[in-house]
Design an enzyme around this catalytic site. Structure first.
Site, PDB file in Angstrom:
ATOM      1  N   ASN A   9      45.808  53.953  66.674  1.00 24.81           N
ATOM      2  CA  ASN A   9      47.118  54.594  66.616  1.00 24.81           C
ATOM      3  C   ASN A   9      48.139  53.479  66.768  1.00 24.81           C
ATOM      4  OD1 ASN A   9      49.454  56.060  66.907  1.00 24.81           O
ATOM      5  ND2 ASN A   9      49.005  56.759  68.995  1.00 24.81           N
ATOM      6  N   LYS A  11      51.262  53.459  66.359  1.00 22.65           N
ATOM      7  CA  LYS A  11      52.597  53.826  66.851  1.00 22.65           C
ATOM      8  C   LYS A  11      53.667  53.161  65.961  1.00 22.65           C
ATOM      9  CE  LYS A  11      50.496  54.404  71.307  1.00 22.65           C
ATOM     10  NZ  LYS A  11      50.667  54.550  72.737  1.00 22.65           N
ATOM     11  N   HIS A  97      50.995  63.831  69.808  1.00 22.35           N
ATOM     12  CA  HIS A  97      50.867  62.723  70.769  1.00 22.35           C
ATOM     13  C   HIS A  97      51.861  62.931  71.920  1.00 22.35           C
ATOM     14  CE1 HIS A  97      50.950  58.709  72.485  1.00 22.35           C
ATOM     15  NE2 HIS A  97      49.765  58.544  71.931  1.00 22.35           N
ATOM     16  N   GLU A  99      53.770  60.952  73.360  1.00 23.87           N
ATOM     17  CA  GLU A  99      55.086  60.331  73.127  1.00 23.87           C
ATOM     18  C   GLU A  99      55.962  61.247  72.287  1.00 23.87           C
ATOM     19  OE1 GLU A  99      53.532  56.654  71.614  1.00 23.87           O
ATOM     20  OE2 GLU A  99      52.751  56.200  73.614  1.00 23.87           O
ATOM     21  N   GLU A 169      44.114  62.447  75.949  1.00 22.53           N
ATOM     22  CA  GLU A 169      44.842  61.242  76.340  1.00 22.53           C
ATOM     23  C   GLU A 169      45.626  61.542  77.615  1.00 22.53           C
ATOM     24  OE1 GLU A 169      45.348  58.440  72.779  1.00 22.53           O
ATOM     25  OE2 GLU A 169      47.128  59.676  72.891  1.00 22.53           O
ATOM     26  N   GLY A 175      48.918  53.072  77.506  1.00 22.22           N
ATOM     27  CA  GLY A 175      49.708  51.845  77.493  1.00 22.22           C
ATOM     28  C   GLY A 175      49.941  51.264  78.885  1.00 22.22           C
ATOM     29  N   SER A 215      44.416  53.262  77.067  1.00 24.64           N
ATOM     30  CA  SER A 215      43.959  51.925  77.470  1.00 24.64           C
ATOM     31  C   SER A 215      42.478  51.696  77.209  1.00 24.64           C
ATOM     32  CB  SER A 215      44.310  51.656  78.933  1.00 24.64           C
ATOM     33  OG  SER A 215      45.712  51.734  79.128  1.00 24.64           O
TER      34      SER A 215
HETATM   35  P1  PGA Z   1      46.840  52.765  74.404  1.00 20.61           P
HETATM   36  O1  PGA Z   1      47.449  53.992  73.554  1.00 20.61           O
HETATM   37  O2  PGA Z   1      45.453  52.521  73.882  1.00 20.61           O
HETATM   38  O3  PGA Z   1      47.782  51.614  74.134  1.00 20.61           O
HETATM   39  O4  PGA Z   1      46.837  53.187  75.836  1.00 20.61           O
HETATM   40  C1  PGA Z   1      46.633  55.075  73.214  1.00 20.61           C
HETATM   41  C2  PGA Z   1      47.462  56.123  72.524  1.00 20.61           C
HETATM   42  O5  PGA Z   1      48.603  56.371  72.939  1.00 20.61           O
HETATM   43  O6  PGA Z   1      47.011  56.727  71.538  1.00 20.61           O
END
Ligand code: PGA
Length: 253
Positions: A9, A11, A97, A99, A169, A175, A215
């Site tokens: 992903n 982003k 997601h 976000e 998630e 992140g 992560s």
């Molecule tokens: P990350 O993001 O691996 O950087 O924690 C995962 C995601 O938001 O899909």
């Protein structure tokens, strides 16, 4: 058996030419990876989709979008419809997601409308679910996961579940470098599968993939993938680097 799905992903990262540079480095690393044993995808910004899909043609890498709108066409300035994503060579769309829930007002209802729309075009929906830290601390993780699954899948026919992938998630792990422990991940994945079973029956629940995201990286991928109900990963930061993403794709080698 559920085929593992390792899905990046990206982003809001990489211009389209940076995306093509990434593929120039990454695609040769997929030679010898058996697409019958692992599915590999990258969710990328809309503007890179067509070029990435063209570049990846003939490899096992699939390209997908990170969002879509639910209408087919019309006066919706700035939005992108599922048929446009499909025409650009994508096979899946990441929806819901955290976000997007946090910054763009996504709700179970909007995610559900998007899922209905993209399924109509034969795209796969990677539907994100998961609790915030405050919700986990208030002991609401399972209630939130259940609410996200039932709300996002409302009215979706059992037959369409073959084109649905869930991605658990936990928002506190995205992140942040903080990963859910394998035990924490397994606990929620098993609960999510039970929720699917209550909605659609055991056979569909057993066949539906549930990815872990938050992560995931080369150091923790093996132990997370060893959990019986973890069927892959939705990977942000580590999917931006060819070295790391290769290690994730080759988690079982
Ligand atoms: P990350 O993001 O691996 O950087 O924690 C995962 C995601 O938001 O899909």
């Amino acid at each position: 058996m559920r085929k593992p799905f390792i899905c990046g992903n990206w982003k809001m990262n990489k211009t389209w030419n940076e995306a093509v540079d990434f593929l120039g480095d990454f695609l040769p690393r997929l030679q010898g990876v058996d697409g019958g044993k692992v599915q590999v995808g990258i969710g990328a910004p809309f503007i890179s989709l067509e070029r990435m899909a063209t570049t990846a043609k003939g490899s096992i890498l699939e390209i997908g979008a990170e969002n879509c709108f639910w209408e087919e066409k019309g006066a919706f300035t700035g939005e992108i419809a599922p048929n446009m994503i499909k025409a650009a060579g994508s096979t899946f769309v990441i929806i819901g997601h955290s976000e997007r829930r946090q910054y763009f007002g996504e709700t179970n209802e909007t995610i559900n409308k998007k899922l209905v729309a993209l399924l109509k075009h034969g795209l796969v929906g990677v539907v994100c679910i998961g609790e915030t830290l405050a919700q986990r601390e208030a002991d609401q993780a399972e209630a939130v996961v259940k609410d996200h699954i039932t709300g996002s899948l409302k009215g979706i026919a059992a037959d369409d579940l073959k084109n649905v992938v869930l991605a658990y998630e936990p928002v506190w792990a995205i992140g942040t470098g903080k990963t859910a422990s394998p035990a924490q991940a397994q606990e929620i994945h098993a609960f999510a599968r039970k929720t699917l079973s209550d909605l659609y029956g055991a056979a569909i629940a057993d066949a539906t993939r549930i990815l872990y995201g938050g992560s995931m990286n080369p150091a923790n991928v093996k132990e997370l993938m060893a959990c019986p109900d973890v069927d892959g990963g939705l990977i942000g930061g580590a999917a931006l680097k060819p070295d790391d993403f290769e290690k994730l794709v080759k988690f079982n080698q």
